[in-house]
Design an enzyme around this catalytic site. Structure first.
Site, short mmCIF file in Angstrom:
data_model
loop_
_atom_site.label_atom_id
_atom_site.label_comp_id
_atom_site.label_asym_id
_atom_site.label_seq_id
_atom_site.Cartn_x
_atom_site.Cartn_y
_atom_site.Cartn_z
N HIS A 100 0.83 -1.20 0.00
CA HIS A 100 0.00 0.00 0.00
C HIS A 100 0.87 1.26 0.00
CE1 HIS A 100 0.98 0.93 4.18
NE2 HIS A 100 0.85 -0.36 4.42
N GLU A 205 -2.23 -7.01 7.31
CA GLU A 205 -0.92 -6.86 7.91
C GLU A 205 -0.77 -7.78 9.11
OE1 GLU A 205 2.07 -6.57 7.81
OE2 GLU A 205 2.55 -4.44 7.72
#
Length: 375
Positions: A100, A205
């Site tokens: 990201h 994550e």
């Protein structure tokens, strides 16, 4: 493959069963990132053609038309050849793992410093100027995703690259936004797969006590991108994050293996010929974990960067054991800490605690960690 949660008391117990098992390896020799001579800290993917090495491939000497193809077209033909010549239990796919873009949590960590961030600031939702709970992209992050968009478009026009046949993304906001900016609106080649990603829980994550790792609800994701696919079994609220316990490296690697298995199963349910290139938008820690599972060399990514990997997946029949890894409890300060460059020291009047500092939108999951997977 099965996911389950077990009470700490049963850790160490294992159920043995004969089942299909996918063994993953990285096929080297195709991308610069595979080579030890490539420095991750200075490598810029959009200056190096995603790292694709200029070379000839086996069988090209027999194909007179190869000289008229771009390197990316020739590479795609090479992946097709590898699949055609492999045993029925072996398949090859190219995964583009994209981190990201810069998020507000990245900026806050840089501002406060990593020690203070880890032991206090990351455990709250934000400060007076910004919010980093399930952080959104900063303006820099949007620009980094736009750079990826522009580079994909350049390769489509100049090198006639085969665009992804399937798209997957983490459920955290910064990845949803990155995937959207990167791929939405590309002028895709004729007969290409449209950009309609699947949101997968396990591409998130590494699960820590940081609020930036606590995803928002399924309804929020659906309202943000109503046309996107949210995988079956995706819970309304985040049942993995509790603000108390965090995944260990071993636990995260097991999760990464699990989500790779899910993706290969999902792709196997589609037309095999149309699923050789796959996009995954995820996070630095999770991509690092996946690279470890794939046997790839360690290769850290800056925000917004992309790494392609040629994966060999071999399905085997073997004894599969359900393994569990307990998660860890992390103590943190209850007020802004006094810090040094190396560590974090809580104020003397505020002892460290192991309870969440934020008001939970729902009751913390009583089953979060340890999570057990077939391995």
């Amino acid at each position: 493959m099965k996911i389950s949660t077990l009470h700490t008391a049963v850790l160490g117990l294992a159920a043995l069963a004969k089942a299909s098992y996918i063994n993953y390896t990285t096929v080297t020799g195709y991308f610069m990132q595979d080579e030890v001579s490539t420095d991750p800290s200075t490598f810029v993917y959009y200056e190096e053609n995603f790292g694709l090495i200029n070379r000839t491939y086996e069988g090209e000497t027999y194909n007179r038309n190869s000289k008229d193809l771009t390197q990316w077209q020739r590479f795609y033909n090479e992946v097709v050849r590898l699949n055609q010549e492999s045993p029925c239990n072996v398949e090859y796919k190219v995964f583009f793992f994209g981190r990201h873009g810069d998020g507000y949590h990245n900026d806050a960590q840089a501002y406060y410093g990593t020690p203070a961030w880890n032991c206090y600031w990351a455990e709250i939702d934000g400060n007076d100027t910004t919010t980093w709970h399930d952080a959104a992209l900063s303006q820099l992050g949007v620009e980094q995703a736009q750079t990826a968009h522009n580079f994909w478009q350049q390769l489509i026009v100049d090198q006639r690259i085969h665009t992804p046949d399937a798209y997957f993304t983490s459920p955290l906001t910064r990845c949803l936004q990155t995937a959207n900016v990167t791929f939405e609106g590309l002028e895709l080649p004729r007969n290409s797969a449209s950009f309609k990603p699947m949101v997968k829980e396990l591409f998130r994550e590494g699960i820590s006590i940081h609020t930036c790792d606590n995803r928002r609800s399924k309804n929020y994701i659906h309202n943000l991108f109503p046309e996107w696919i949210i995988e079956s079994g995706f819970t309304i609220n985040d049942e993995l994050w509790n603000g108390i316990t965090a995944e260990t490296t071993d636990a995260q690697n097991m999760r990464s293996k699990k989500v790779l298995d899910e993706v290969f199963e999902e792709l196997g349910n589609r037309n095999h010929e149309q699923n050789l290139f796959v996009s995954v938008t995820s996070h630095s820690g999770e991509i690092g974990s996946i690279l470890s599972v794939l046997g790839h060399r360690t290769f850290s990514l800056n925000t917004g960067a992309v790494i392609p990997v040629l994966i060999r997946a071999e399905t085997q029949e073997k004894d599969v054991v359900t393994k569990c890894h307990a998660w860890t409890v992390s103590a943190h300060c209850t007020t802004p800490p006094a810090t040094s460059l190396a560590n974090c020291v809580c104020a003397s009047s505020a002892a460290a605690v192991t309870t969440p500092l934020v008001t939970m939108t729902s009751e913390p999951s009583t089953t979060s960690g340890p999570v057990c997977y077939d391995a």
